[in-house]
Design a protein around this motif. Structure first.
Motif, PDB file in Angstrom:
ATOM      1  N   GLU A 193       0.812  -1.215   0.000  1.00 22.29           N
ATOM      2  CA  GLU A 193       0.000   0.000   0.000  1.00 22.29           C
ATOM      3  C   GLU A 193       0.853   1.276   0.000  1.00 22.29           C
ATOM      4  OE1 GLU A 193      -3.097  -0.130   2.996  1.00 22.29           O
ATOM      5  OE2 GLU A 193      -3.195  -2.308   2.802  1.00 22.29           O
ATOM      6  N   THR A 194       2.162   1.115  -0.174  1.00 22.07           N
ATOM      7  CA  THR A 194       3.031   2.294  -0.272  1.00 22.07           C
ATOM      8  C   THR A 194       3.307   2.666  -1.729  1.00 22.07           C
ATOM      9  OG1 THR A 194       5.087   0.997  -0.258  1.00 22.07           O
ATOM     10  CG2 THR A 194       4.177   1.649   1.893  1.00 22.07           C
ATOM     11  N   MET A 195       2.806   1.859  -2.660  1.00 17.03           N
ATOM     12  CA  MET A 195       3.060   2.129  -4.072  1.00 17.03           C
ATOM     13  C   MET A 195       2.388   3.442  -4.492  1.00 17.03           C
ATOM     14  SD  MET A 195       4.939  -0.490  -4.907  1.00 17.03           S
ATOM     15  CE  MET A 195       5.489  -1.315  -3.408  1.00 17.03           C
ATOM     16  N   GLN A 196       2.943   4.043  -5.552  1.00 18.81           N
ATOM     17  CA  GLN A 196       2.478   5.342  -6.061  1.00 18.81           C
ATOM     18  C   GLN A 196       2.689   6.412  -4.988  1.00 18.81           C
ATOM     19  OE1 GLN A 196      -1.525   4.584  -7.565  1.00 18.81           O
ATOM     20  NE2 GLN A 196      -0.720   3.351  -9.241  1.00 18.81           N
ATOM     21  N   GLY A 197       1.779   7.338  -4.811  1.00 19.17           N
ATOM     22  CA  GLY A 197       1.973   8.359  -3.793  1.00 19.17           C
ATOM     23  C   GLY A 197       2.326   9.722  -4.360  1.00 19.17           C
ATOM     24  N   ALA A 198       2.609  10.658  -3.457  1.00 18.39           N
ATOM     25  CA  ALA A 198       2.731  12.078  -3.794  1.00 18.39           C
ATOM     26  C   ALA A 198       4.008  12.445  -4.533  1.00 18.39           C
ATOM     27  CB  ALA A 198       2.628  12.915  -2.514  1.00 18.39           C
ATOM     28  N   CYS A 199       4.953  11.528  -4.669  1.00 20.71           N
ATOM     29  CA  CYS A 199       6.165  11.830  -5.441  1.00 20.71           C
ATOM     30  C   CYS A 199       5.997  11.485  -6.916  1.00 20.71           C
ATOM     31  CB  CYS A 199       7.363  11.078  -4.865  1.00 20.71           C
ATOM     32  SG  CYS A 199       7.973  11.789  -3.312  1.00 20.71           S
ATOM     33  N   GLY A 200       4.962  10.697  -7.235  1.00 24.11           N
ATOM     34  CA  GLY A 200       4.697  10.369  -8.628  1.00 24.11           C
ATOM     35  C   GLY A 200       5.188   9.014  -9.072  1.00 24.11           C
ATOM     36  N   TYR A 201       5.884   8.291  -8.194  1.00 27.46           N
ATOM     37  CA  TYR A 201       6.361   6.964  -8.569  1.00 27.46           C
ATOM     38  C   TYR A 201       5.175   6.003  -8.716  1.00 27.46           C
ATOM     39  CZ  TYR A 201      10.685   8.985  -6.716  1.00 27.46           C
ATOM     40  OH  TYR A 201      11.745   9.806  -6.479  1.00 27.46           O
ATOM     41  N   GLY A 202       5.372   4.955  -9.478  1.00 27.20           N
ATOM     42  CA  GLY A 202       4.334   3.945  -9.639  1.00 27.20           C
ATOM     43  C   GLY A 202       4.663   2.737  -8.783  1.00 27.20           C
ATOM     44  N   ASN A 203       5.110   1.671  -9.449  1.00 25.57           N
ATOM     45  CA  ASN A 203       5.545   0.470  -8.735  1.00 25.57           C
ATOM     46  C   ASN A 203       6.953   0.721  -8.192  1.00 25.57           C
ATOM     47  OD1 ASN A 203       6.882  -2.141  -8.297  1.00 25.57           O
ATOM     48  ND2 ASN A 203       5.024  -3.024  -9.176  1.00 25.57           N
ATOM     49  N   LEU A 204       7.087   0.744  -6.889  1.00 24.86           N
ATOM     50  CA  LEU A 204       8.373   1.104  -6.278  1.00 24.86           C
ATOM     51  C   LEU A 204       9.455   0.061  -6.532  1.00 24.86           C
ATOM     52  CD1 LEU A 204       7.123   2.636  -2.912  1.00 24.86           C
ATOM     53  CD2 LEU A 204       7.869   3.826  -4.987  1.00 24.86           C
ATOM     54  N   TYR A 205       9.057  -1.160  -6.873  1.00 25.81           N
ATOM     55  CA  TYR A 205      10.050  -2.176  -7.232  1.00 25.81           C
ATOM     56  C   TYR A 205      10.634  -1.871  -8.611  1.00 25.81           C
ATOM     57  CZ  TYR A 205       8.457  -5.064  -3.321  1.00 25.81           C
ATOM     58  OH  TYR A 205       8.146  -5.528  -2.072  1.00 25.81           O
ATOM     59  N   SER A 206       9.770  -1.709  -9.613  1.00 27.93           N
ATOM     60  CA  SER A 206      10.248  -1.473 -10.977  1.00 27.93           C
ATOM     61  C   SER A 206      10.879  -0.096 -11.128  1.00 27.93           C
ATOM     62  CB  SER A 206       9.093  -1.629 -11.974  1.00 27.93           C
ATOM     63  OG  SER A 206       8.053  -0.715 -11.694  1.00 27.93           O
ATOM     64  N   ASP A 207      10.492   0.852 -10.272  1.00 24.99           N
ATOM     65  CA  ASP A 207      11.085   2.189 -10.338  1.00 24.99           C
ATOM     66  C   ASP A 207      12.422   2.276  -9.616  1.00 24.99           C
ATOM     67  OD1 ASP A 207       9.079   3.198 -11.886  1.00 24.99           O
ATOM     68  OD2 ASP A 207       7.981   4.165 -10.264  1.00 24.99           O
ATOM     69  N   GLY A 208      12.843   1.183  -8.957  1.00 22.48           N
ATOM     70  CA  GLY A 208      14.183   1.126  -8.379  1.00 22.48           C
ATOM     71  C   GLY A 208      14.289   1.491  -6.917  1.00 22.48           C
ATOM     72  N   TYR A 209      13.153   1.416  -6.151  1.00 21.73           N
ATOM     73  CA  TYR A 209      13.186   1.862  -4.754  1.00 21.73           C
ATOM     74  C   TYR A 209      12.826   0.780  -3.736  1.00 21.73           C
ATOM     75  CZ  TYR A 209      13.487   6.254  -7.225  1.00 21.73           C
ATOM     76  OH  TYR A 209      13.896   7.250  -8.068  1.00 21.73           O
ATOM     77  N   GLY A 210      12.067  -0.220  -4.120  1.00 23.67           N
ATOM     78  CA  GLY A 210      11.763  -1.311  -3.212  1.00 23.67           C
ATOM     79  C   GLY A 210      10.891  -0.908  -2.039  1.00 23.67           C
ATOM     80  N   VAL A 211      11.120  -1.548  -0.879  1.00 19.18           N
ATOM     81  CA  VAL A 211      10.268  -1.307   0.294  1.00 19.18           C
ATOM     82  C   VAL A 211      10.945  -0.434   1.351  1.00 19.18           C
ATOM     83  CG1 VAL A 211       9.062  -3.493  -0.035  1.00 19.18           C
ATOM     84  CG2 VAL A 211      11.042  -3.408   1.485  1.00 19.18           C
ATOM     85  N   LYS A 212      12.186  -0.053   1.134  1.00 23.92           N
ATOM     86  CA  LYS A 212      12.881   0.795   2.110  1.00 23.92           C
ATOM     87  C   LYS A 212      12.551   2.258   1.801  1.00 23.92           C
ATOM     88  CE  LYS A 212      16.648  -2.504   2.791  1.00 23.92           C
ATOM     89  NZ  LYS A 212      18.105  -2.749   2.687  1.00 23.92           N
ATOM     90  N   THR A 213      11.311   2.640   2.119  1.00 23.19           N
ATOM     91  CA  THR A 213      10.800   3.947   1.737  1.00 23.19           C
ATOM     92  C   THR A 213      10.074   4.601   2.905  1.00 23.19           C
ATOM     93  OG1 THR A 213       8.694   3.030   0.966  1.00 23.19           O
ATOM     94  CG2 THR A 213      10.494   3.169  -0.642  1.00 23.19           C
ATOM     95  N   ALA A 214       9.756   5.888   2.719  1.00 21.62           N
ATOM     96  CA  ALA A 214       9.023   6.618   3.752  1.00 21.62           C
ATOM     97  C   ALA A 214       8.275   7.791   3.151  1.00 21.62           C
ATOM     98  CB  ALA A 214       9.964   7.109   4.849  1.00 21.62           C
ATOM     99  N   ALA A 215       7.193   8.169   3.836  1.00 25.56           N
ATOM    100  CA  ALA A 215       6.463   9.398   3.538  1.00 25.56           C
ATOM    101  C   ALA A 215       6.887  10.435   4.571  1.00 25.56           C
ATOM    102  CB  ALA A 215       4.960   9.151   3.614  1.00 25.56           C
ATOM    103  N   LEU A 216       7.125  11.663   4.136  1.00 27.37           N
ATOM    104  CA  LEU A 216       7.626  12.711   5.030  1.00 27.37           C
ATOM    105  C   LEU A 216       6.536  13.722   5.371  1.00 27.37           C
ATOM    106  CD1 LEU A 216      10.338  11.437   4.340  1.00 27.37           C
ATOM    107  CD2 LEU A 216      11.254  13.727   3.935  1.00 27.37           C
ATOM    108  N   SER A 217       6.649  14.284   6.555  1.00 32.27           N
ATOM    109  CA  SER A 217       5.729  15.323   6.981  1.00 32.27           C
ATOM    110  C   SER A 217       6.014  16.618   6.230  1.00 32.27           C
ATOM    111  CB  SER A 217       5.840  15.555   8.486  1.00 32.27           C
ATOM    112  OG  SER A 217       7.138  16.025   8.817  1.00 32.27           O
ATOM    113  N   THR A 218       5.101  17.578   6.349  1.00 29.68           N
ATOM    114  CA  THR A 218       5.230  18.858   5.653  1.00 29.68           C
ATOM    115  C   THR A 218       6.577  19.521   5.919  1.00 29.68           C
ATOM    116  OG1 THR A 218       2.836  19.206   5.791  1.00 29.68           O
ATOM    117  CG2 THR A 218       4.202  21.148   5.375  1.00 29.68           C
ATOM    118  N   ALA A 219       7.055  19.441   7.150  1.00 28.27           N
ATOM    119  CA  ALA A 219       8.298  20.105   7.541  1.00 28.27           C
ATOM    120  C   ALA A 219       9.511  19.566   6.784  1.00 28.27           C
ATOM    121  CB  ALA A 219       8.518  19.955   9.043  1.00 28.27           C
TER     122      ALA A 219
END
Length: 257
Positions: free
Chosen positions: A41-67
Motif C-alpha cells: 500500500e506504499t506504491m504510487q503516492g505524492a512523489c509520482g512513482y508507480g511500482n516502487l520495485y520497478s522504479d528502483g526503490y523497493g520497500v525501504k521507503t518513507a512518507a515525510l511530513s510537511t516540515a
C-alpha cells in the motif's frame, strides 16, 4: 537537541552503539509506519512513482511530513534512520539502522493533536515509514518511536536515470526515476532537436516536471541537476518518434552526496 555535528560520529544507545566515520548532522524526529507487512500500500503516492520495485526503490521507503517534504523537492532523497534507544530501549532493535528513500507525503491531520495521532502536523519532523522498513529498526508493537536521522547518499542504482513522458501536445510531463547519488532533483531541462535550445522545465508535482512547448516529432535531450549541484546531460536520449507513456533509460547517473 536539534542536530549534532561531528567528524567521527557515534550515537550511544541504551542497548548498543551505532558509529559512522562520515561527517554528519544527526537530527531528531519520530517515525511510524504504514502500507502493510509487504508494503504493497506504499506504491504510487505524492512523489509520482508507480511500482516502487520497478522504479528502483523497493520497500525501504518513507512518507515525510510537511516540515521535511518541502513541496516535493525531497522526493527521491535518502536518509539514514536509527531508533533512539536512549529514550525507548524496549521498542528499538539493538544496533540496527536503515537507509530509506522518500517516495510519499504524510499529510497533516488537523482533527488530531500533534502529540496524539497528528504525527505529521506542522512543524513536526516525521517519517511515516513502510512497515518492513520500520520493523528493521523498531518493534511493530511500538507504533511510534523517536529516531535520529540524517541525509545520506542513496544506494547504488542499476542502470541510468529513467525518463517517462506523459501528458499531451503542448504539455509534456516527465517523471524521473531510478535516481542515484543524493537522490533528489533540483532542476530539469529539455532540448528538442528542432528548437535546439535548452528550456528549464517546471516542477509540476513530486518528481514530475513539465514543458509547455510543442516537442512532438523531435528527438529530445535532457539535463538534470541534483540538490547537491551535480549535473548530468543525456543527449538525444529520446528518438523523434517517441510516444506519450513511454519510458527511456539513459546512460547518466548521479554518484555524489
Amino acid at each position: 537537541m536539534g542536530s549534532l555535528f561531528v567528524s567521527f560520529s557515534c550515537i550511544l544507545f541504551f542497548l548498543g552503539v551505532f558509529c559512522s566515520t562520515l561527517s554528519a548532522a544527526w537530527q531528531e524526529a519520530h517515525a511510524t509506519f504504514y502500507g502493510g507487512s509487504d508494503a504493497s500500500e506504499t506504491m504510487q503516492g505524492a512523489c509520482g512513482y508507480g511500482n516502487l520495485y520497478s522504479d528502483g526503490y523497493g520497500v525501504k521507503t518513507a512518507a515525510l511530513s510537511t516540515a521535511l517534504f518541502n513541496d516535493g523537492k525531497a522526493c527521491g532523497g535518502c536518509y539514514q534512520i536509527v531508533c533512539d534507544a536512549g529514550k525507548v530501549p524496549q521498542w528499538c532493535r539493538k544496533g540496527k539502522h536503515i537507509r530509506i528513500t522518500v517516495t510519499n507525503f504524510c499529510p497533516p491531520n488537523d482533527t488530531l493533536p500533534s502529540d496524539n495521532g497528528g504525527w505529521c502536523n506542522p512543524p513536526r519532523k516525521h517519517f511515516d515509514m513502510s512497515q518492513p522498513a520500520f520493523e528493521r529498526i523498531a518493534i511493530y508493537e511500538a507504533g511510534i518511536v523517536p529516531i535520529f536521522y540524517r541525509k545520506v547518499k542513496c544506494s547504488q542504482k542499476s542502470g541510468g536515470i529513467r525518463f517517462t513522458i506523459n501528458g499531451h501536445d503542448y504539455f509534456q510531463l516527465v517523471l524521473l526515476t531510478n535516481v542515484g547519488g543524493v537522490g533528489d532533483i533540483s532542476n530539469v531541462w529539455v532540448k528538442g532537436s528542432k528548437t535546439n535550445e535548452w528550456e528549464e522545465m517546471t516542477r509540476n508535482w513530486g518528481v514530475n516536471f513539465h514543458s509547455l512547448k510543442y516537442l512532438n516529432g523531435q528527438s529530445l535531450s535532457f539535463r538534470v541537476r541534483s540538490s547537491s549541484g551535480e549535473t548530468k546531460t543525456a543527449e538525444d536520449l529520446v528518438p523523434s518518434n517517441w510516444q506519450f507513456g513511454q519510458t527511456y533509460t539513459s546512460n547518466i547517473q548521479f554518484s555524489k552526496l
